[in-house]
Write a protein that holds these residues in place. Sequence first.
Motif, mmCIF file in Angstrom:
data_model
loop_
_atom_site.group_PDB
_atom_site.id
_atom_site.type_symbol
_atom_site.label_atom_id
_atom_site.label_comp_id
_atom_site.label_asym_id
_atom_site.label_seq_id
_atom_site.Cartn_x
_atom_site.Cartn_y
_atom_site.Cartn_z
ATOM 1 N N GLY A 220 -52.024 -18.565 19.835
ATOM 2 C CA GLY A 220 -51.277 -19.560 20.599
ATOM 3 C C GLY A 220 -50.826 -19.028 21.947
ATOM 4 O O GLY A 220 -50.936 -19.720 22.965
ATOM 5 N N PHE A 221 -50.295 -17.797 21.962
ATOM 6 C CA PHE A 221 -49.849 -17.211 23.231
ATOM 7 C C PHE A 221 -51.030 -16.973 24.176
ATOM 8 O O PHE A 221 -50.901 -17.180 25.387
ATOM 9 N N LEU A 222 -52.164 -16.561 23.625
ATOM 10 C CA LEU A 222 -53.353 -16.364 24.455
ATOM 11 C C LEU A 222 -53.809 -17.686 25.059
ATOM 12 O O LEU A 222 -54.097 -17.770 26.259
ATOM 13 N N GLN A 236 -46.308 -17.308 34.991
ATOM 14 C CA GLN A 236 -46.079 -17.813 33.645
ATOM 15 C C GLN A 236 -47.191 -17.363 32.703
ATOM 16 O O GLN A 236 -46.953 -17.062 31.530
ATOM 17 N N SER A 237 -48.410 -17.298 33.227
ATOM 18 C CA SER A 237 -49.535 -16.799 32.440
ATOM 19 C C SER A 237 -49.280 -15.356 32.009
ATOM 20 O O SER A 237 -49.541 -14.973 30.864
ATOM 21 N N ARG A 242 -47.967 -11.385 27.781
ATOM 22 C CA ARG A 242 -47.136 -10.255 27.352
ATOM 23 C C ARG A 242 -46.570 -10.511 25.957
ATOM 24 O O ARG A 242 -46.419 -9.579 25.156
ATOM 25 N N GLU A 243 -46.237 -11.775 25.674
ATOM 26 C CA GLU A 243 -45.754 -12.117 24.334
ATOM 27 C C GLU A 243 -46.834 -11.850 23.290
ATOM 28 O O GLU A 243 -46.546 -11.395 22.185
ATOM 29 N N GLU A 253 -58.680 -9.486 23.321
ATOM 30 C CA GLU A 253 -58.747 -10.631 24.238
ATOM 31 C C GLU A 253 -57.473 -10.744 25.075
ATOM 32 O O GLU A 253 -57.537 -11.032 26.278
ATOM 33 N N CYS A 254 -56.331 -10.528 24.446
ATOM 34 C CA CYS A 254 -55.063 -10.602 25.174
ATOM 35 C C CYS A 254 -54.988 -9.508 26.235
ATOM 36 O O CYS A 254 -54.548 -9.755 27.366
ATOM 37 N N PHE A 255 -55.427 -8.310 25.881
ATOM 38 C CA PHE A 255 -55.351 -7.206 26.835
ATOM 39 C C PHE A 255 -56.312 -7.427 28.005
ATOM 40 O O PHE A 255 -55.977 -7.143 29.154
#
Length: 273
Positions: A220-222, A236-237, A242-243, A253-255
């Motif tokens: 969801g955060f991604l 905001q992205s 970061r969350e 993927e987040c990193f």
Amino acid sequence: MKPSTEYYLFDIGIYAYSSLYLVLLHLLNFKPYLLAATQAPSHLDLGVQFLAKGQIRATRLCSSSILAIEENPNDYMSHYRRATAFLAIGKGKAALEDLDLVLQLRPDFAAARSQRAGILTKYGRFDEALQEYETMKSDVSKIEELNKLKAAAVEAEELVTHDEAYQEAIGLYEKLIEACPWNSEFRKLRSDALIATGEYSKAVFDLKQLTKLINDNTEGFLKLSLLYYRMAEDEQSLAEIRECLKLDPDHKECFAHYKKVISKLVVKNGLSI
């Protein structure tokens, strides 16, 4: 553009608090047209105090029920009182666990069965809720309502999957989410449909709710971060990605997206990291 008011009303906490506040005003025979502008803050503060007291009472009831259950684990009324307290503070899953035990101890306890059916409906667990209402054999309208919701869920999925009729699907998902505010899947599907129609601000609202409804929701955060990036809201992205990394520092993927956002911000603003 911010999401329309109707989307904010789907938030169960806001809806419940607003409803309770209106009830309190009615009980106090409150006349809004007689209220001077200077009086408004004091009346609002009073409403907040009433709401806080309600939360405190629910917490106290929960605590006293726990003590009673420790003394007598088979006391179905103590479990029922604790379930009611859990429900009052928004802990639906904990309330269901207690109600399950209540009905094991006292299968003919209609109030517990009705409350359980209501919670199951809020989670969108229609078949289980239907089973409860059919067991009670008392409320045909509830059964009809649940069957309509089931049909709406099937229709909405077909509209998206086969016809790409996103606007029609969004209308159905609005009704489903209103009836089932604790169901994450309906909100996820609506966010997908909103993104497909370019209604990004409304999709952001749904995705934010999903990060609260689902524990450790890295996906969801991604998705939220990617959407903000698409909207050119880079700061905001960055906050959302970061969350994601707080939950899982090794999330590939987040990193990868984190590095992409950081690089863009460095070039754009000379941001120091």
